[in-house]
Motif scaffolding. Sequence first.
Motif, mmCIF file in Angstrom:
data_model
loop_
_atom_site.group_PDB
_atom_site.id
_atom_site.type_symbol
_atom_site.label_atom_id
_atom_site.label_comp_id
_atom_site.label_asym_id
_atom_site.label_seq_id
_atom_site.Cartn_x
_atom_site.Cartn_y
_atom_site.Cartn_z
ATOM 1 N N SER A 1 18.987 50.303 42.031
ATOM 2 C CA SER A 1 18.870 51.137 43.079
ATOM 3 C C SER A 1 18.024 50.261 44.122
ATOM 4 N N ALA A 2 17.191 49.766 44.098
ATOM 5 C CA ALA A 2 16.368 48.828 45.062
ATOM 6 C C ALA A 2 17.099 47.819 45.874
ATOM 7 N N SER A 3 17.720 46.925 45.019
ATOM 8 C CA SER A 3 18.401 45.792 45.351
ATOM 9 C C SER A 3 19.883 46.075 45.820
ATOM 10 N N LEU A 4 20.478 47.016 45.115
ATOM 11 C CA LEU A 4 22.030 47.115 45.250
ATOM 12 C C LEU A 4 22.196 48.462 46.141
ATOM 13 N N GLY A 5 21.297 49.200 46.009
ATOM 14 C CA GLY A 5 21.571 50.388 46.825
ATOM 15 C C GLY A 5 22.197 51.622 46.233
ATOM 16 N N ILE B 1 17.808 55.854 29.024
ATOM 17 C CA ILE B 1 18.411 55.672 30.215
ATOM 18 C C ILE B 1 17.123 55.260 31.279
ATOM 19 N N THR B 2 16.138 55.798 31.193
ATOM 20 C CA THR B 2 14.864 55.418 32.033
ATOM 21 C C THR B 2 14.560 54.053 31.859
ATOM 22 N N SER B 3 14.914 53.273 30.959
ATOM 23 C CA SER B 3 14.706 51.861 30.803
ATOM 24 C C SER B 3 15.495 50.870 31.503
ATOM 25 N N VAL B 4 16.471 51.578 32.104
ATOM 26 C CA VAL B 4 17.457 50.952 32.806
ATOM 27 C C VAL B 4 17.358 50.843 34.185
ATOM 28 N N ARG B 5 16.816 49.692 34.818
ATOM 29 C CA ARG B 5 16.840 49.348 36.143
ATOM 30 C C ARG B 5 17.281 48.232 36.847
ATOM 31 N N THR B 6 17.757 47.385 36.012
ATOM 32 C CA THR B 6 18.299 46.219 36.676
ATOM 33 C C THR B 6 19.800 46.050 36.027
ATOM 34 N N VAL B 7 20.692 45.200 36.610
ATOM 35 C CA VAL B 7 22.032 44.857 35.993
ATOM 36 C C VAL B 7 21.684 44.242 34.465
ATOM 37 N N ASP B 8 20.846 43.401 34.388
ATOM 38 C CA ASP B 8 20.437 43.030 33.097
ATOM 39 C C ASP B 8 20.490 44.024 32.022
ATOM 40 N N ASP B 9 19.551 44.880 32.202
ATOM 41 C CA ASP B 9 19.103 46.138 31.488
ATOM 42 C C ASP B 9 20.546 46.967 31.190
ATOM 43 N N LEU B 10 21.200 47.094 32.141
ATOM 44 C CA LEU B 10 22.510 47.792 31.957
ATOM 45 C C LEU B 10 23.484 47.293 30.639
ATOM 46 N N VAL B 11 23.476 46.117 31.305
ATOM 47 C CA VAL B 11 24.297 44.861 30.438
ATOM 48 C C VAL B 11 23.941 45.187 28.986
ATOM 49 N N GLY B 12 22.312 44.880 28.669
ATOM 50 C CA GLY B 12 21.802 44.915 27.463
ATOM 51 C C GLY B 12 21.913 46.255 26.523
ATOM 52 N N ALA B 13 21.984 47.262 27.278
ATOM 53 C CA ALA B 13 22.159 48.644 26.717
ATOM 54 C C ALA B 13 23.530 48.767 25.948
ATOM 55 N N TYR B 14 24.789 48.219 26.784
ATOM 56 C CA TYR B 14 26.054 48.170 26.378
ATOM 57 C C TYR B 14 26.187 47.034 25.224
ATOM 58 N N ARG B 15 25.556 46.038 25.455
ATOM 59 C CA ARG B 15 25.527 44.715 24.362
ATOM 60 C C ARG B 15 25.091 45.283 23.002
ATOM 61 N N ARG B 16 24.308 46.211 23.317
ATOM 62 C CA ARG B 16 23.431 46.674 21.718
ATOM 63 C C ARG B 16 24.605 47.432 21.019
ATOM 64 N N LEU B 17 25.651 48.065 21.573
ATOM 65 C CA LEU B 17 26.636 48.868 20.877
ATOM 66 C C LEU B 17 27.302 47.578 20.064
ATOM 67 N N PHE B 18 27.425 46.537 20.282
ATOM 68 C CA PHE B 18 28.419 45.534 19.782
ATOM 69 C C PHE B 18 27.806 44.701 19.020
ATOM 70 N N ASP B 19 26.214 44.506 19.139
ATOM 71 C CA ASP B 19 25.716 43.570 18.270
ATOM 72 C C ASP B 19 25.347 44.010 16.901
ATOM 73 N N PRO B 20 25.776 43.564 16.098
ATOM 74 C CA PRO B 20 25.252 43.867 14.532
ATOM 75 C C PRO B 20 23.730 43.665 14.094
ATOM 76 N N ASN B 21 23.149 42.874 14.776
ATOM 77 C CA ASN B 21 21.931 42.495 14.318
ATOM 78 C C ASN B 21 21.115 43.397 15.516
ATOM 79 N N GLY B 22 21.313 44.078 16.322
ATOM 80 C CA GLY B 22 20.851 44.543 17.685
ATOM 81 C C GLY B 22 19.670 45.680 17.426
ATOM 82 N N GLY B 23 19.675 46.102 16.202
ATOM 83 C CA GLY B 23 18.434 47.027 15.837
ATOM 84 C C GLY B 23 18.537 47.476 14.466
ATOM 85 N N PRO B 24 17.629 48.323 14.108
ATOM 86 C CA PRO B 24 17.418 48.655 12.769
ATOM 87 C C PRO B 24 18.682 49.564 12.023
#
Length: 120
Positions: free
Chosen positions: A40-44, A72-95
Amino acid sequence: MLKEGIDAAHVSSLVHAAITRIMELRGLPAKGLQGYDKLSASLGLRSLDLAELVFELESVFGVDPFQKLVPITSVRTVDDLVGAYRRLFDPNGGPAHDMKELFQAQQASQSRREKGETRQ
């Protein structure tokens, strides 16, 4: 349905492309995105733009990670958004229980899409 075998670089490029499309639709300058850019702040981007972005990415990936995996409240940056979707495909991404939550999120996304199709 969730697409298997998508690597981190591909996830990143798909998310960046979706952000760029939303920016172009809004008439915002489409510049080279950086991971630290704030949506929001940088990209508008406004909250409605972010909702459209999540909807578009749900269509691309077949699941909304914000249903169960990532707040969703943890997503503020481009990297946050990318990380949320990467987690879907990372078999070691979480418990281990994340797979059950991922399946539930997939089902919820599929149900929303089917309801949307019947309204049209």
